[in-house]
Motif scaffolding. Sequence first.
Motif, PDB file in Angstrom:
ATOM      1  N   GLU A 143       0.837  -1.190   0.000  1.00 34.81           N
ATOM      2  CA  GLU A 143       0.000   0.000   0.000  1.00 34.81           C
ATOM      3  C   GLU A 143       0.880   1.250   0.000  1.00 34.81           C
ATOM      4  OE1 GLU A 143      -3.183   0.227  -0.315  1.00 34.81           O
ATOM      5  OE2 GLU A 143      -3.582  -1.918  -0.273  1.00 34.81           O
ATOM      6  N   SER A 154      -4.212  10.260   7.081  1.00 28.94           N
ATOM      7  CA  SER A 154      -5.561   9.824   6.732  1.00 28.94           C
ATOM      8  C   SER A 154      -6.540  10.979   6.902  1.00 28.94           C
ATOM      9  CB  SER A 154      -5.986   8.648   7.623  1.00 28.94           C
ATOM     10  OG  SER A 154      -7.340   8.318   7.407  1.00 28.94           O
ATOM     11  N   ARG A 162     -11.454   8.661   6.021  1.00 34.28           N
ATOM     12  CA  ARG A 162     -12.286   7.744   5.261  1.00 34.28           C
ATOM     13  C   ARG A 162     -12.105   6.309   5.739  1.00 34.28           C
ATOM     14  NH1 ARG A 162     -11.069   9.624  -0.818  1.00 34.28           N
ATOM     15  NH2 ARG A 162      -9.072  10.095   0.170  1.00 34.28           N
ATOM     16  N   TYR A 163     -13.172   5.502   5.580  1.00 30.78           N
ATOM     17  CA  TYR A 163     -13.184   4.129   6.041  1.00 30.78           C
ATOM     18  C   TYR A 163     -12.964   3.164   4.877  1.00 30.78           C
ATOM     19  CZ  TYR A 163     -15.416   6.352  10.092  1.00 30.78           C
ATOM     20  OH  TYR A 163     -15.705   7.165  11.155  1.00 30.78           O
ATOM     21  N   VAL A 164     -12.716   1.924   5.247  1.00 28.57           N
ATOM     22  CA  VAL A 164     -12.582   0.841   4.264  1.00 28.57           C
ATOM     23  C   VAL A 164     -13.805  -0.052   4.400  1.00 28.57           C
ATOM     24  CG1 VAL A 164     -11.179  -1.088   3.480  1.00 28.57           C
ATOM     25  CG2 VAL A 164     -10.064   0.946   4.416  1.00 28.57           C
ATOM     26  N   PHE A 165     -14.682  -0.003   3.407  1.00 24.68           N
ATOM     27  CA  PHE A 165     -15.903  -0.789   3.422  1.00 24.68           C
ATOM     28  C   PHE A 165     -15.734  -2.048   2.581  1.00 24.68           C
ATOM     29  CE2 PHE A 165     -17.574   3.343   4.641  1.00 24.68           C
ATOM     30  CZ  PHE A 165     -18.548   3.020   5.569  1.00 24.68           C
ATOM     31  N   PRO A 173     -17.743  -0.605   8.361  1.00 27.94           N
ATOM     32  CA  PRO A 173     -16.417  -0.648   7.733  1.00 27.94           C
ATOM     33  C   PRO A 173     -15.456  -1.505   8.527  1.00 27.94           C
ATOM     34  CG  PRO A 173     -16.657   1.369   8.968  1.00 27.94           C
ATOM     35  CD  PRO A 173     -17.970   0.661   9.077  1.00 27.94           C
ATOM     36  N   ARG A 174     -14.255  -1.634   7.977  1.00 30.55           N
ATOM     37  CA  ARG A 174     -13.217  -2.408   8.646  1.00 30.55           C
ATOM     38  C   ARG A 174     -12.812  -1.771   9.969  1.00 30.55           C
ATOM     39  NH1 ARG A 174      -7.795  -2.843   5.343  1.00 30.55           N
ATOM     40  NH2 ARG A 174      -9.238  -3.822   3.869  1.00 30.55           N
ATOM     41  N   GLU A 175     -12.934  -0.456  10.053  1.00 28.93           N
ATOM     42  CA  GLU A 175     -12.504   0.251  11.270  1.00 28.93           C
ATOM     43  C   GLU A 175     -13.493   0.140  12.417  1.00 28.93           C
ATOM     44  OE1 GLU A 175     -10.540   1.957   7.711  1.00 28.93           O
ATOM     45  OE2 GLU A 175     -12.590   1.394   8.248  1.00 28.93           O
ATOM     46  N   THR A 179     -15.824  -6.763  11.364  1.00 22.80           N
ATOM     47  CA  THR A 179     -16.663  -6.615  10.187  1.00 22.80           C
ATOM     48  C   THR A 179     -18.129  -6.749  10.571  1.00 22.80           C
ATOM     49  OG1 THR A 179     -16.447  -8.976   9.730  1.00 22.80           O
ATOM     50  CG2 THR A 179     -14.881  -7.501   8.670  1.00 22.80           C
ATOM     51  N   GLN A 220     -18.481  10.000   2.627  1.00 22.88           N
ATOM     52  CA  GLN A 220     -18.345   8.621   2.164  1.00 22.88           C
ATOM     53  C   GLN A 220     -19.531   7.779   2.611  1.00 22.88           C
ATOM     54  OE1 GLN A 220     -15.244   6.413   4.103  1.00 22.88           O
ATOM     55  NE2 GLN A 220     -14.846   5.133   2.299  1.00 22.88           N
TER      56      GLN A 220
END
Length: 331
Positions: free
Chosen positions: A85, A96, A99-102, A136-138, A180, A321
């Motif tokens: 990454e 950052s 924003r999240y990782v969905f 999201p992942r977070e 998740t 987002q």
Amino acid sequence: MTDRDTPAAPEEPLPGPPAPPQALAQAAGTAPAAADAPRADTPRAEEDPAARRTRRRKAALRWSAAALVCALAGTGSALAVTAPERTDIPGLATKSDGRYVFPALTLPPLPPGSAVPRENKSRHAADLRRLLLPAPREAVGALAPAALPSPAATGSPAVSPTASPTASPTGSASPSASGTAPALAERVDCTTLLADEKDPAKLRALLVQYACRAATAREWTASDGTRTRIRLIAFGSSKEAWPPFVELRDHGNPKDIDGLRSVAPPDWDMLYGVNFVVRETPPGAPGTQPAARLAYLSAGDIVAVITMTNPEGVSAAAFQQVVAFQSALLA
């Protein structure tokens, strides 16, 4: 004695060309053997063809090996830069923006014979629970509301003016070890939204008058401390969903948020068929983010309420987002 009788002096020979070195050497007794003396007019012996081919083959192998090493080194360097990454590479990491990782979003399947909604007057035929944005992942906190009314046994809860908005939850989903969201949210009572309002009397009357058909909800707390609540309420048509949306848009007053104000519609690339209004609290100090941001969405027969709160400030990028992704599932 006369001059005629005098003997004549011998004549000296005229100087000729210098003797060749070979002749001088022979005269001195040091001439090399005839076999060892190369002849000037003898051409250089031709090189053995087999030896010449061997030498050329070795040179070609050396150049091929060098080219292969360079190609492998270049490929390895490219993989070392492009494989990880960008934020994991020293010197290229950026701060950052929240924003999240969905997980990958997919539209839910439709019942046989159902049409895809193509305008804001259409009715959604898909299961309402599958239209809810996953966590999201977070997400590290609870993924279900802390207090939800018990869903009806029939699976299609109806609104009752006497329904208690603080009943204990039933069937709430627990987050997995990775944080998740569950694959499918739970159905909740339509009065779930009333528990969020300071004065829910008028909204309760509208839910009864326009016959709320179904509701679902999801909550999570991200690792940055931002708490997100999403409520989806479905009605029989877009005409029945519009009055509750207007009430929330103009008079929504969450009980745990003070100082909300409407803001100019942000310049977002929203999808056709989704009406939305944004409200937020004023920033505490210049350069800080609002502690609460709300979005009210209307998409056909569905009304959605998105609430994000964080005492340290809610990221504008994360808020946009979440709103955009939830709208994409409803559009």
